[in-house]
Design a protein around this motif. Structure first.
Motif, mmCIF file in Angstrom:
data_model
loop_
_atom_site.group_PDB
_atom_site.id
_atom_site.type_symbol
_atom_site.label_atom_id
_atom_site.label_comp_id
_atom_site.label_asym_id
_atom_site.label_seq_id
_atom_site.Cartn_x
_atom_site.Cartn_y
_atom_site.Cartn_z
ATOM 1 N N LYS A 191 -8.106 24.182 22.254
ATOM 2 C CA LYS A 191 -8.044 25.516 21.658
ATOM 3 C C LYS A 191 -9.447 25.968 21.247
ATOM 4 C CE LYS A 191 -4.573 26.424 18.975
ATOM 5 N NZ LYS A 191 -3.651 26.492 17.806
ATOM 6 N N PRO A 192 -9.856 27.197 21.573
ATOM 7 C CA PRO A 192 -11.187 27.678 21.160
ATOM 8 C C PRO A 192 -11.326 27.677 19.638
ATOM 9 C CG PRO A 192 -10.212 29.127 22.810
ATOM 10 C CD PRO A 192 -9.128 28.189 22.383
ATOM 11 N N VAL A 193 -12.520 27.352 19.171
ATOM 12 C CA VAL A 193 -12.759 27.296 17.725
ATOM 13 C C VAL A 193 -12.665 28.675 17.095
ATOM 14 C CG1 VAL A 193 -14.472 26.755 15.952
ATOM 15 C CG2 VAL A 193 -14.174 25.221 17.910
ATOM 16 N N PHE A 194 -13.134 29.708 17.808
ATOM 17 C CA PHE A 194 -13.153 31.048 17.241
ATOM 18 C C PHE A 194 -11.808 31.727 17.483
ATOM 19 C CE2 PHE A 194 -17.847 30.918 18.658
ATOM 20 C CZ PHE A 194 -18.164 30.113 17.584
ATOM 21 N N GLY A 195 -11.090 32.011 16.417
ATOM 22 C CA GLY A 195 -9.797 32.681 16.540
ATOM 23 C C GLY A 195 -9.184 32.897 15.172
ATOM 24 N N ASP A 196 -8.019 33.536 15.139
ATOM 25 C CA ASP A 196 -7.408 33.861 13.848
ATOM 26 C C ASP A 196 -6.778 32.644 13.171
ATOM 27 O OD1 ASP A 196 -5.196 33.484 15.437
ATOM 28 O OD2 ASP A 196 -4.431 35.528 15.247
ATOM 29 N N TYR A 197 -6.852 31.474 13.816
ATOM 30 C CA TYR A 197 -6.380 30.223 13.226
ATOM 31 C C TYR A 197 -7.546 29.455 12.600
ATOM 32 C CZ TYR A 197 -7.642 29.759 18.102
ATOM 33 O OH TYR A 197 -8.276 29.903 19.307
ATOM 34 N N ALA A 198 -8.728 30.100 12.528
ATOM 35 C CA ALA A 198 -9.920 29.474 11.957
ATOM 36 C C ALA A 198 -10.331 30.192 10.678
ATOM 37 C CB ALA A 198 -11.071 29.500 12.963
ATOM 38 N N VAL A 199 -10.882 29.421 9.733
ATOM 39 C CA VAL A 199 -11.333 29.968 8.452
ATOM 40 C C VAL A 199 -12.855 29.855 8.378
ATOM 41 C CG1 VAL A 199 -11.257 29.721 5.939
ATOM 42 C CG2 VAL A 199 -9.180 29.373 7.289
ATOM 43 N N PRO A 200 -13.570 30.946 8.064
ATOM 44 C CA PRO A 200 -15.033 30.888 7.989
ATOM 45 C C PRO A 200 -15.526 30.312 6.666
ATOM 46 C CG PRO A 200 -14.295 33.105 7.509
ATOM 47 C CD PRO A 200 -13.054 32.314 7.845
ATOM 48 N N ILE A 201 -16.572 29.524 6.730
ATOM 49 C CA ILE A 201 -17.277 29.055 5.540
ATOM 50 C C ILE A 201 -18.608 29.789 5.511
ATOM 51 C CG2 ILE A 201 -18.190 27.061 4.311
ATOM 52 C CD1 ILE A 201 -15.121 27.047 4.743
ATOM 53 N N LYS A 202 -18.771 30.698 4.571
ATOM 54 C CA LYS A 202 -19.921 31.589 4.565
ATOM 55 C C LYS A 202 -21.156 30.914 3.965
ATOM 56 C CE LYS A 202 -16.955 35.676 4.148
ATOM 57 N NZ LYS A 202 -16.571 36.831 3.298
#
Length: 237
Positions: A191-202
């Motif tokens: 599964k690609p890392v970038f998607g709506d199932y991923a959470v960003p750490i700013k």
């Protein structure tokens, strides 16, 4: 089991021996290894490499090399995800232990901090996400980006934004290129890392710098030196 995986092949072209080149006093990969070990997030910290010199340096700074990466996964075209999948699968096969979570940490990430990894792990668990990874904001609105056309003149990508104030445009973010937490199932599914199932750490811009060229490297060393001086000053105060 939580696994840290640091990909570090030996064949870097633009910056020869990039992953073990001295950066502000020690091999650049040492920063990623030391932070992973000190974060308390991992049962094992592994370096995936095809290069014996890199393996020796990694061992010196406390990482493990349970196996060497095969040549077919060490060329200029192999993506990070394939390396992580290979490492998880082979580690599980050799140790008979199940990997629950794995974090890819790039070898050229000297600005990474233990709290970044800890926050990524916490968000992955609390948000029931497939991935969490580091991001930072663009320094200038991407909606007002320019191109140089075939005639050598300037054009806006989006001319309709010319009269819109910068502060009224949506903030944009990009991958900070430091770490990527993921569940075993997410990594192995491809599964690609970038998607709506991923959470960003700013992360702040002051702690993010891609290191792909010698110019990048010099800029990163300047930034790192300034950052270290600031930390020393704050600790003294």
């Amino acid at each position: 089991m939580n696994l840290a995986i640091i990909p570090a092949r030996g064949g870097s072209k633009r910056i020869p021996r990039k992953n073990i080149k001295a950066f502000c006093g020690k091999p650049i990969i040492a920063y990623s290894i030391e932070v992973a070990l000190s974060s308390g997030c991992f049962d094992r910290v592994i370096v995936s490499t095809d290069d014996q010199e890199i393996a020796d340096v990694a061992l010196q700074y406390g990482a493990e090399i349970p196996f060497m990466r095969p040549a077919e996964l060490s060329d200029d075209f192999t993506g990070t995800q394939a390396v992580i999948e290979h490492t998880i699968n082979l580690y599980q096969e050799l140790t008979k232990q199940n990997v629950k979570l794995a974090c890819c940490i790039y070898a050229t990430a000297p600005f990474i901090q233990p709290q970044d990894l800890q926050k990524g792990l916490q968000c992955l668990q609390e948000e029931a996400a497939d991935f969490t990874f580091s991001v930072t904001n663009y320094a200038f609105p991407i909606q007002r980006a320019l191109r140089v056309n075939a005639s050598g003149r300037i054009e806006m990508f989006n001319p309709e934004n010319f009269h819109i104030r910068s502060q009224d445009l949506e903030e944009a973010w990009h991958d900070a290129g430091q770490f990527y937490w993921g569940t075993r199932e997410a990594w192995l599914s491809g599964k690609p890392v970038f998607g709506d199932y991923a959470v960003p750490i700013k992360l702040p811009l002051s702690r993010v710098q891609d290191i792909d060229t010698i110019e990048d490297w010099k800029r990163a060393e300047w930034m790192f030196s300034a950052w270290q001086k600031e930390k020393l000053t704050l600790n003294y105060l």
